[in-house]
Design an enzyme around this catalytic site. Structure first.
Site, short mmCIF file in Angstrom:
data_model
loop_
_atom_site.label_atom_id
_atom_site.label_comp_id
_atom_site.label_asym_id
_atom_site.label_seq_id
_atom_site.Cartn_x
_atom_site.Cartn_y
_atom_site.Cartn_z
N HIS A 1 0.84 -1.19 0.00
CA HIS A 1 0.00 0.00 0.00
C HIS A 1 0.87 1.24 0.00
O HIS A 1 2.06 1.19 0.31
CB HIS A 1 -0.95 0.01 1.20
CG HIS A 1 -0.27 0.19 2.51
ND1 HIS A 1 -0.09 1.42 3.08
CD2 HIS A 1 0.29 -0.71 3.35
CE1 HIS A 1 0.54 1.28 4.23
NE2 HIS A 1 0.80 -0.01 4.42
N CYS A 2 0.28 2.34 -0.36
CA CYS A 2 0.97 3.62 -0.30
C CYS A 2 0.10 4.61 0.46
O CYS A 2 -1.08 4.36 0.70
CB CYS A 2 1.35 4.14 -1.69
SG CYS A 2 -0.02 4.37 -2.82
N TYR A 3 0.70 5.69 0.83
CA TYR A 3 0.01 6.67 1.67
C TYR A 3 -1.26 7.20 1.01
O TYR A 3 -2.32 7.24 1.63
CB TYR A 3 0.97 7.82 2.00
CG TYR A 3 0.40 8.81 2.97
CD1 TYR A 3 0.25 8.48 4.32
CD2 TYR A 3 -0.02 10.06 2.55
CE1 TYR A 3 -0.28 9.38 5.22
CE2 TYR A 3 -0.56 10.97 3.44
CZ TYR A 3 -0.69 10.63 4.77
OH TYR A 3 -1.22 11.52 5.64
#
Length: 73
Positions: A41-43
């Site tokens: 995941h990313c921010y």
């Protein structure tokens, strides 16, 4: 037990994320080899995480770009 791999990548067009693919691929391979799953995941949750998963599929599962992108979608 959870293991984390943080890869700091800016969400800007000029960021070179290619240089991080080998590190990410190694981490994902090690997790799968030990029988565990992986959450990528990313921010912002927009495109960087998808790019890492697509790169993994292309490199380690020998998928073409279109096939890898379709699987991720």
């Amino acid at each position: 037990e959870l293991r984390y791999k943080v890869i700091n990548v800016l969400d800007v067009p000029w960021e070179n994320i290619n240089k991080h693919f080998p590190t990410a691929n190694k981490f994902i391979n090690e997790a799968f080899s030990s029988g565990t799953g992986v959450l990528v995941h990313c921010y912002a949750g927009v495109s960087r995480s998808a790019a890492f998963v697509i790169a993994y599929l292309m490199s380690n599962k020998k998928m073409g770009m279109v096939q890898a992108m379709s699987l991720v979608k």
